[in-house]
Design an enzyme around this catalytic site. Structure first.
Site, PDB file in Angstrom:
ATOM      1  N   TYR A 144       0.847  -1.220   0.000  1.00  0.00           N
ATOM      2  CA  TYR A 144       0.000   0.000   0.000  1.00  0.00           C
ATOM      3  C   TYR A 144       0.871   1.255   0.000  1.00  0.00           C
ATOM      4  O   TYR A 144       0.488   2.307  -0.480  1.00  0.00           O
ATOM      5  CB  TYR A 144      -0.958  -0.013   1.201  1.00  0.00           C
ATOM      6  CG  TYR A 144      -1.946  -1.122   1.028  1.00  0.00           C
ATOM      7  CD1 TYR A 144      -1.848  -2.298   1.746  1.00  0.00           C
ATOM      8  CD2 TYR A 144      -2.913  -1.037   0.026  1.00  0.00           C
ATOM      9  CE1 TYR A 144      -2.712  -3.352   1.512  1.00  0.00           C
ATOM     10  CE2 TYR A 144      -3.778  -2.090  -0.212  1.00  0.00           C
ATOM     11  CZ  TYR A 144      -3.672  -3.250   0.529  1.00  0.00           C
ATOM     12  OH  TYR A 144      -4.502  -4.299   0.284  1.00  0.00           O
ATOM     13  N   HIS A 164       0.259 -11.841 -10.504  1.00  0.00           N
ATOM     14  CA  HIS A 164      -0.552 -10.864  -9.751  1.00  0.00           C
ATOM     15  C   HIS A 164       0.209  -9.567  -9.534  1.00  0.00           C
ATOM     16  O   HIS A 164      -0.265  -8.479  -9.870  1.00  0.00           O
ATOM     17  CB  HIS A 164      -0.942 -11.471  -8.389  1.00  0.00           C
ATOM     18  CG  HIS A 164      -1.422 -10.458  -7.399  1.00  0.00           C
ATOM     19  ND1 HIS A 164      -2.626  -9.788  -7.531  1.00  0.00           N
ATOM     20  CD2 HIS A 164      -0.831  -9.935  -6.289  1.00  0.00           C
ATOM     21  CE1 HIS A 164      -2.772  -8.938  -6.537  1.00  0.00           C
ATOM     22  NE2 HIS A 164      -1.695  -9.004  -5.770  1.00  0.00           N
ATOM     23  N   PHE A 165       1.428  -9.651  -8.980  1.00  0.00           N
ATOM     24  CA  PHE A 165       2.033  -8.374  -8.563  1.00  0.00           C
ATOM     25  C   PHE A 165       2.648  -7.591  -9.707  1.00  0.00           C
ATOM     26  O   PHE A 165       2.923  -6.399  -9.575  1.00  0.00           O
ATOM     27  CB  PHE A 165       2.985  -8.535  -7.368  1.00  0.00           C
ATOM     28  CG  PHE A 165       4.226  -9.364  -7.575  1.00  0.00           C
ATOM     29  CD1 PHE A 165       4.440 -10.488  -6.797  1.00  0.00           C
ATOM     30  CD2 PHE A 165       5.193  -8.996  -8.496  1.00  0.00           C
ATOM     31  CE1 PHE A 165       5.597 -11.242  -6.951  1.00  0.00           C
ATOM     32  CE2 PHE A 165       6.348  -9.753  -8.662  1.00  0.00           C
ATOM     33  CZ  PHE A 165       6.553 -10.881  -7.886  1.00  0.00           C
ATOM     34  N   HIS A 166       2.786  -8.223 -10.895  1.00  0.00           N
ATOM     35  CA  HIS A 166       3.202  -7.384 -12.028  1.00  0.00           C
ATOM     36  C   HIS A 166       2.027  -6.541 -12.524  1.00  0.00           C
ATOM     37  O   HIS A 166       2.218  -5.520 -13.182  1.00  0.00           O
ATOM     38  CB  HIS A 166       3.771  -8.252 -13.158  1.00  0.00           C
ATOM     39  CG  HIS A 166       5.201  -8.631 -12.937  1.00  0.00           C
ATOM     40  ND1 HIS A 166       5.576  -9.783 -12.272  1.00  0.00           N
ATOM     41  CD2 HIS A 166       6.351  -7.987 -13.236  1.00  0.00           C
ATOM     42  CE1 HIS A 166       6.895  -9.843 -12.203  1.00  0.00           C
ATOM     43  NE2 HIS A 166       7.396  -8.766 -12.774  1.00  0.00           N
ATOM     44  N   ARG A 207       7.408 -20.158  -8.849  1.00  0.00           N
ATOM     45  CA  ARG A 207       8.003 -18.840  -9.135  1.00  0.00           C
ATOM     46  C   ARG A 207       9.459 -18.874  -8.678  1.00  0.00           C
ATOM     47  O   ARG A 207       9.923 -19.850  -8.089  1.00  0.00           O
ATOM     48  CB  ARG A 207       7.244 -17.737  -8.403  1.00  0.00           C
ATOM     49  CG  ARG A 207       7.349 -17.847  -6.871  1.00  0.00           C
ATOM     50  CD  ARG A 207       6.510 -16.835  -6.155  1.00  0.00           C
ATOM     51  NE  ARG A 207       7.127 -15.507  -6.101  1.00  0.00           N
ATOM     52  CZ  ARG A 207       6.955 -14.677  -5.073  1.00  0.00           C
ATOM     53  NH1 ARG A 207       6.247 -15.052  -4.041  1.00  0.00           N
ATOM     54  NH2 ARG A 207       7.477 -13.482  -5.092  1.00  0.00           N
ATOM     55  N   ARG A 208      10.185 -17.804  -8.990  1.00  0.00           N
ATOM     56  CA  ARG A 208      11.551 -17.644  -8.473  1.00  0.00           C
ATOM     57  C   ARG A 208      12.462 -18.815  -8.839  1.00  0.00           C
ATOM     58  O   ARG A 208      13.297 -19.248  -8.044  1.00  0.00           O
ATOM     59  CB  ARG A 208      11.522 -17.538  -6.926  1.00  0.00           C
ATOM     60  CG  ARG A 208      10.863 -16.280  -6.434  1.00  0.00           C
ATOM     61  CD  ARG A 208      10.834 -16.221  -4.914  1.00  0.00           C
ATOM     62  NE  ARG A 208      10.743 -14.819  -4.488  1.00  0.00           N
ATOM     63  CZ  ARG A 208      10.765 -14.453  -3.212  1.00  0.00           C
ATOM     64  NH1 ARG A 208      10.884 -15.332  -2.262  1.00  0.00           N
ATOM     65  NH2 ARG A 208      10.685 -13.172  -2.893  1.00  0.00           N
TER      66      ARG A 208
END
Lengths: 53, 570, 165, 166
Positions: B238, B385-387, B448-449
């Site tokens: 945020y 999601h976070f891209h 991921r990663r």
């Protein structure tokens, strides 16, 4: 053409009804609910090896 | 000087601070973007000639730190320094103090980057590396320089907040009964959330990881340090998002030719973020052993209610855009969309960022779904999601608003505007391809990663992808990644062209004036501006959510079960 | 005006392509999951065991496949026939178990047959027939080799088998 | 504070949707019986596994068709799992106890709902039912070092008739 957009007329708070926004948000809401139900009940619960303990 | 003259003429020294911050941010963006492109070619197997798979993780750490910590923090500091100065309409209390916090942040960034890039440079000393990714979970150890750098970056950001609160207190002295201007309110509330959130990572780094990596303490409890990280890990998203909301609420309405429909509603959503963004950290640890299910359920419920301010923001911002479109003569139920200035890069970029955030919102709801996390945890769904969220809602908003802000803080016309017009659309296209494929391969269980996710040497079992084969999804990721990098190159060319061009090319073509909202601050209850009250409630909520679990983890020994540092290489 | 058409084309591509990509993704995702169609996945890497090759390389015993065939058996079924020459060069007792058969749709059919206890240096032939639904692809067979006390059980990947005429 | 009627309606609908999401997850837990990983696996000293079940990791039969599997994760292999597959019979209930002796790992059977973090010092306790024979790939899905992408394993669910015991 400056970014000072050409405003044809002023619309006050009382005159303005966001009907377009309501429509877009309603469509978004339907998409959200459909995808949530599908992802949870078909994609997730439909899979094997759900952890039970 | 009239309010109409550009910001740089009214506040030259503050404009210089903003330029410095934005400059560092754009350099970090370019390097981080380059590494991202190399990774998207490497891990998809499209081209593995550039780096070794064992070096992939140093590059991934650099990509994560440079984009998610450096680019964001410096851009936000620049944007907010402009916002505070503009809305209080007065100089910063002390130029020396502003330069100090910028210097501390820069020193921290340089130290951390040296540690990370040490892992990529062959002749660097071999203990100089930080292949620990931007979450740096113990017991994986990085060079102490990495942790010291991270700590300095955070301390620097604390000082920046002090600069702005100092401005606020001086403003309050001469405006005792006025409402806090909206932009200033948003900066102050965001930073209150940031002070509360960074307590977690500051404790982890300063109390545990720095002494541990220097060998002063022998072991740390991995679950405790991981929980301290994620105490900070969710509110940091945020910290990235609220500056984008700052742009959506206070600048986007003007760019679309309209006015913000409601100032008080904007304040309500920022207050809700202050209250709910920190007591939710356990939704990053749903599948961790050692944490009781009750704590995870509380985090899940808080996270779900954290959707409310975002859903309200969606309505308020789109309504403001509709208001602008109709003022520009837009007609019909949805016909007004065509009346919006899609050929203006600042507007187009911010609007596309908002649209993509809607998609990112859904995949975030899936991540937040406690037991649903079994489906997607640590798969490629998460970067998918976070891209969309930090990678586009925040990053694309920051790039797009620079097309409007940089001329005002440099006094120079935007250069290469043709490239600027194309840049947001190219980003939107590239991101859709990459993120869509990441979500699909995530559902197939691709982790991921990982440098080489095809993984089936031992098991001989192929992934069961749903739409298109595994190879097709990886190729689509590579195509998306390359398009995104081209888009970053276009942005960098426009920015550095504008920074470096001569100043006397005539007046800038953007107007910095921001119209008053339709429903102004005075319509809202005074309690909204009571920062001390909201901060106290936020602290109480965090104490409730984190008190018991921390007590559990510490009661069996702060350092037990402990593990000594372990290197990333064997 | 040239610029307006360029912008319109830019928007068409930059927003049209994503809508198409998402549309295809969701429609095939729903179709696949709701109608239980076979998810598309590549053949697992590594070629299957063919006639003349050893069925369980992991065991010291030799299990050479001498025959693998599919014959039509009535309207709706095929018979999968497999013959394996088993030799036990070790000093311990050896036993090979074969079956059930695993099919392309992930199901497993048929029962298990066994060579029974084989003395050291003994050799025998194990042959079995498994009925499978017509049209299915036989992708593998479960094989368990027990040498003395320790046993190895694998789902052995089989090379593609000729379908009945 | 004038808020437009449509926005008030949206506020209510958003709240209902949020409550609906929470209800779905509660149904998943109570109705569909999806259990969360919790702290019932207990803690242990990650630097010394002697005297614990992890000293000799592997499969153990503990009931009619109930098995326990003790899996030790370390930089870049699962024991058992990578060196030799984890073998369990079809139609059995299996409880995995997973821990790590060095860094964080992940233990996930790709494409299924078995997915859990492996944290040094904590024991992850996970129970699943293996109905039909088949094979699953184990994937380490949490970064654990420069060999992370080669850390994988295999679970083989053997038909009942073929199972020879752990």
């Amino acid at each position: 053409m400056s970014t000072d957009t050409e405003i044809e007329r002023e619309i006050s708070h009382e005159e303005f009804t966001p009907i377009g926004t309501a429509t877009l948000i309603a469509v978004y809401f339907v998409i959200l609910v459909v995808l949530w139900v599908f992802t949870y009940f078909v994609e997730f619960l439909g899979r094997e090896l759900t952890v039970v303990g | 000087m009239s309010a109409e003259s550009p910001f740089v003429e009214r506040f030259p020294s503050e404009a210089r601070i903003v330029r410095l911050n934005l400059g560092v941010a754009f350099i970090a963006l370019f390097i981080g973007g380059l590494f991202g492109a190399i990774q998207s070619l490497h891990r998809t197997g499209v081209y593995r000639g550039l780096i070794q798979s064992s070096d992939y993780y140093s590059m991934l750490t650099a990509h994560g730190v440079l984009l998610a910590l450096v680019f964001t923090t410096f851009f936000i500091a620049g944007l907010f320094h402009w916002g505070i100065t503009r809305s209080f309409d007065r100089n910063a209390p002390s130029q020396w103090f502003s330069m100090t916090w910028f210097g501390v942040m820069l020193l921290g960034t340089v130290l951390a980057t040296i540690a990370i890039l040490g892992g990529l440079i062959p002749f660097a000393p071999d203990d100089l590396n930080a292949a620990v990714l931007y979450t740096f979970y113990a017991p994986m150890k990085a060079h102490p320089l990495f942790y010291i750098g991270a700590a300095l970056l955070i301390v620097g950001s604390w000082l920046a907040g002090a600069d702005w609160f100092w401005s606020y207190f001086r403003w309050r002295k001469t405006n005792s009964d006025e409402r806090i201007p909206l932009q200033a309110f948003m900066v102050l509330v965001t930073w209150l959330m940031w002070y509360l959130a960074t307590l977690g990572v500051a404790t982890e780094v300063v109390v545990f990881l720095i002494p541990w990596s220097l060998g002063i303490i022998p072991a740390v409890d991995p679950l405790l340090t991981r929980t301290l990280f994620w105490f900070f890990g969710h509110p940091v998203v945020y910290f990235w998002l609220l500056p984008a909301y700052f742009v959506w609420y206070t600048i986007l309405p003007k760019l679309s030719g309209g006015r913000l429909v409601s100032d008080p509603l904007a304040r309500v959503s920022f207050v809700l973020f202050l209250l709910l963004s920190t007591p939710v950290g356990f939704h990053h640890q749903y599948l961790d052993p050692g944490i009781a299910e009750g704590f995870k359920f509380i985090a899940m419920s808080n996270t779900m209610f954290l959707l409310l301010p975002s859903l309200l923001t969606a309505f308020t911002v789109v309504a403001s855009m509709e208001h602008g479109a109709r003022q520009r003569g837009g007609k019909g139920l949805l016909g007004w969309l065509r009346a919006l200035p899609w050929d203006e890069p600042a507007f187009a970029g911010v609007a596309l960022a908002g649209l993509m955030f809607a998609a990112g919102g859904f995949s975030g709801m899936v991540n937040a779904g406690m037991n649903l996390n079994y489906l997607v945890h640590n798969t490629q769904w998460v970067p998918g999601h976070f891209h969309l969220t930090v990678g586009t809602a925040a990053a694309l908003t920051f790039m797009a608003i620079s097309y409007w802000l940089v001329p005002q803080v440099t006094g120079k016309r935007l250069q290469l505007k043709g490239l600027a017009i194309v840049q947001p659309y190219l980003w939107f296209l590239g991101m859709t391809l990459m993120s869509n494929a990441m979500h699909r391969s995530g559902l197939a269980g691709v982790p991921r990663r990982t440098a080489e996710p095809e993984w089936n040497a031992v098991s001989g079992i192929a992934y069961e992808t749903i739409v298109g084969s595994f190879q097709e999804t990886q190729l689509q990721i590579a195509v998306g990644g390359v398009l995104l990098f081209v888009s970053v190159v276009l942005f960098s060319m426009v920015m550095f062209g504008t920074f470096l061009v001569r100043a006397d090319l005539g007046p800038i073509r953007v107007s910095g004036s921001l119209p008053r909202p339709l429903s102004t601050a005075e319509d809202g209850p005074l309690v909204l501006d009571n920062l001390r009250l909201w901060f106290t409630i936020a602290v109480v909520l965090v104490a409730i959510a984190y008190g018991p679990p921390f007590f559990d983890m510490i009661s069996d020994g702060v350092f037990w079960p402990g593990t000594p540092p372990t290197t990333s290489g064997l | 005006m040239e610029r307006r058409n360029f912008i319109r084309a830019l928007i068409a591509v930059a927003i049209g392509v994503p809508i198409a990509v998402e549309g295809v993704t969701f429609s095939r995702l729903f179709y696949q999951r709701l109608t239980g169609a076979e998810p598309s996945h590549d053949r697992p890497t590594g070629e299957g065991v063919d006639v003349g090759e050893d069925l369980l390389p992991a065991t010291d015993a030799g299990e050479t496949v001498t025959e693998m065939s599919l014959e039509a058996a009535g309207e709706t079924e095929w018979t999968f026939r497999m013959v394996v020459d088993v030799t036990n060069p070790t000093e311990q007792a050896y036993r090979l178990k074969l079956g059930p058969v695993s099919l392309g749709d992930g199901s497993t059919v048929g029962e298990t047959i066994s060579t029974g206890e084989m003395a050291p240096a003994e050799s025998t032939t194990l042959s079995g027939e498994w009925t499978v639904p017509s049209g299915s692809t036989v992708t593998g067979i479960w094989a368990g080799g027990k040498t003395g006390e320790d046993s190895v059980t694998e789902r052995v990947l089989l090379a593609p088998i000729e379908e009945p005429a | 504070m004038e808020i437009h009627r449509y926005e008030k309606i949206w506020f209510v609908i958003a709240l209902l949707m949020i409550v609906g999401f929470i209800a779905t997850i509660a149904y998943g837990a109570v109705g569909a019986g999806v259990e969360m990983i919790a702290d019932d696996g207990g803690t242990m000293d990650p630097n010394d596994v002697s005297g614990t079940e992890f000293e000799d990791p592997g499969v153990r039969q503990v009931g009619e068709d109930h098995y326990e599997v003790y899996v030790l994760s370390q930089q870049f292999l699962f024991r058992p799992g990578t060196t030799e597959p984890i073998r369990v019979p079809a139609g059995s209930t299996v409880t995995f106890y997973i821990t790590s002796t060095d860094v964080m790992h992940g233990f996930a059977l790709a494409g299924t709902n078995l997915n859990v973090m492996v944290i040094p010092g904590q024991v992850a306790k996970v129970t699943v039912e293996f109905e039909d024979p088949g094979e699953y790939g184990i994937v380490c899905n949490e970064y654990c070092g420069n060999g992370h992408h080669s850390m994988e394993g295999k679970v083989v669910v053997v038909p009942e008739s073929q199972y020879e015991g752990p």
